[in-house]
Design an enzyme around this catalytic site. Structure first.
Site, PDB file in Angstrom:
ATOM      1  N   GLY A 141       0.841  -1.189   0.000  1.00  0.00           N
ATOM      2  CA  GLY A 141       0.000   0.000   0.000  1.00  0.00           C
ATOM      3  C   GLY A 141       0.876   1.239   0.000  1.00  0.00           C
ATOM      4  CG  LEU A 181       4.998   2.665   6.061  1.00  0.00           C
ATOM      5  CD1 LEU A 181       6.077   3.518   5.406  1.00  0.00           C
ATOM      6  CD2 LEU A 181       5.377   2.289   7.484  1.00  0.00           C
ATOM      7  CG  ASP A 230      -8.954   2.446   4.329  1.00  0.00           C
ATOM      8  OD1 ASP A 230      -9.487   2.866   5.375  1.00  0.00           O
ATOM      9  OD2 ASP A 230      -9.518   2.473   3.219  1.00  0.00           O
ATOM     10  CD  GLU A 248       3.843  11.091  -0.803  1.00  0.00           C
ATOM     11  OE1 GLU A 248       3.817   9.976  -0.249  1.00  0.00           O
ATOM     12  OE2 GLU A 248       4.686  11.394  -1.663  1.00  0.00           O
ATOM     13  CG  ASN A 269      -6.266  -7.232  -3.500  1.00  0.00           C
ATOM     14  OD1 ASN A 269      -5.806  -7.137  -2.365  1.00  0.00           O
ATOM     15  ND2 ASN A 269      -7.552  -7.383  -3.726  1.00  0.00           N
ATOM     16  CB  SER A 270      -0.755  -6.423  -0.848  1.00  0.00           C
ATOM     17  OG  SER A 270      -0.078  -5.515  -1.690  1.00  0.00           O
TER      18      SER A 270
END
Length: 278
Positions: A84, A171, A174, A250, A151-152
């Site tokens: 992600g 990190l 969601d 970010e 899609n991990s």
């Protein structure tokens, strides 16, 4: 896959001779919903097994699509995975710090993946131009980093062999606040068994989040899993990798700007228990 932006859309660049000039992409031109349903069957390309994965398009400086090529190096392998990866902040921070380590970002959102791919392509081109004047100035040239749309939660074992990875990063994932949505969280008992499969003994799994409830959820599941042991944060004090994990994404930068808190939990993959003979 790399997008050529109009001059009025372009970011910083370096003049190039005899080739198309790429610009550092700007996120506002890669609009994407913040969340994606991980249980939907997206149109994804993934290998049937790690042996079938062609890494030559991701790391052309390390792999060749032709096994007979002198550039073909079968011993090279991806060692770090940012699951992600979002807009790629961690990858871009770590790539020049560890130029001999191949690292991969995995992101399910189409536009975000395209942004990271364009960011890497532009950075490689800029580095190649600068390195032609000063070869030792910029190690690695971002040739050791790439991104893939995946899609991990479903396909991690399709990309990585058992014990292939030495570091995995989760990190600011969601949080899925609603109880009925928590089954979609990236850290669960079942998924941890898959992560343990691809993570080598002694490898480290990093989690960072600004949501305390999610931190407690992830730490609870990791503490309960027999193949992971907690690493006290003070043991990693001054670790440049953990510093980058906390500050270079970010989301991490946004939390800092807003004066928010960050919760960290790192776990080490332990050795597999011995198989008892009958």
């Amino acid at each position: 896959m790399t997008k050529r932006l109009r001059e009025d859309e372009a970011g910083p660049s370096v003049p190039l001779k005899g080739s198309t000039q790429l610009h550092i992409p700007q996120k506002r031109f890669y609009r994407q919903r913040a969340h994606t349903n991980v249980f939907v069957d997206h149109s994804l390309d993934y290998p049937t097994s790690p042996d079938d994965m062609d890494w030559s398009t991701h790391y052309p400086a390390y792999f060749s699509s032709d096994p007979s090529s002198s550039k073909f190096e079968p011993n090279h392998k991806v060692e770090w995975a940012d699951v992600g990866c979002g807009f790629g902040g961690l990858l871009m921070a770590l790539a020049p710090m560890f130029p001999d380590t191949l690292m991969l970002g995995m992101e399910i959102r189409t536009a975000v993946t395209a942004y990271v791919a364009d960011r890497i392509a532009a950075s490689r081109q800029v580095q190649e131009t600068l390195a032609s004047d000063s070869p030792d100035k910029l190690p690695g040239g971002y040739q050791n980093v790439s991104v893939i749309r995946a899609n991990s939660m479903k396909h991690i074992p399709n990309f990585f062999a058992k014990g292939q990875l030495s570091k995995m990063f989760f990190l600011f994932p969601d949080p899925h606040f609603k109880v009925r949505k928590q089954k979609a969280r990236i850290i669960t008992t079942t998924l941890l068994s898959e992560y343990a499969h691809v993570l080598q003994p002694g490898g480290i799994l990093y989690t960072v989040t600004d949501v305390k409830d999610l931190h407690e959820w992830m730490a609870h599941h990791l503490h309960a899993h027999p193949l992971f042991e907690y690493i006290p944060t003070e043991e990693l004090a001054g670790d440049a990798i953990l510093v980058a994990a906390r500050t270079s994404t970010e989301e991490g930068k946004k939390v800092e700007r807003n004066g928010g808190d960050k919760w960290i939990a790192c776990f080490r993959r332990v050795e597999d228990p011995p198989i008892e003979s009958e």
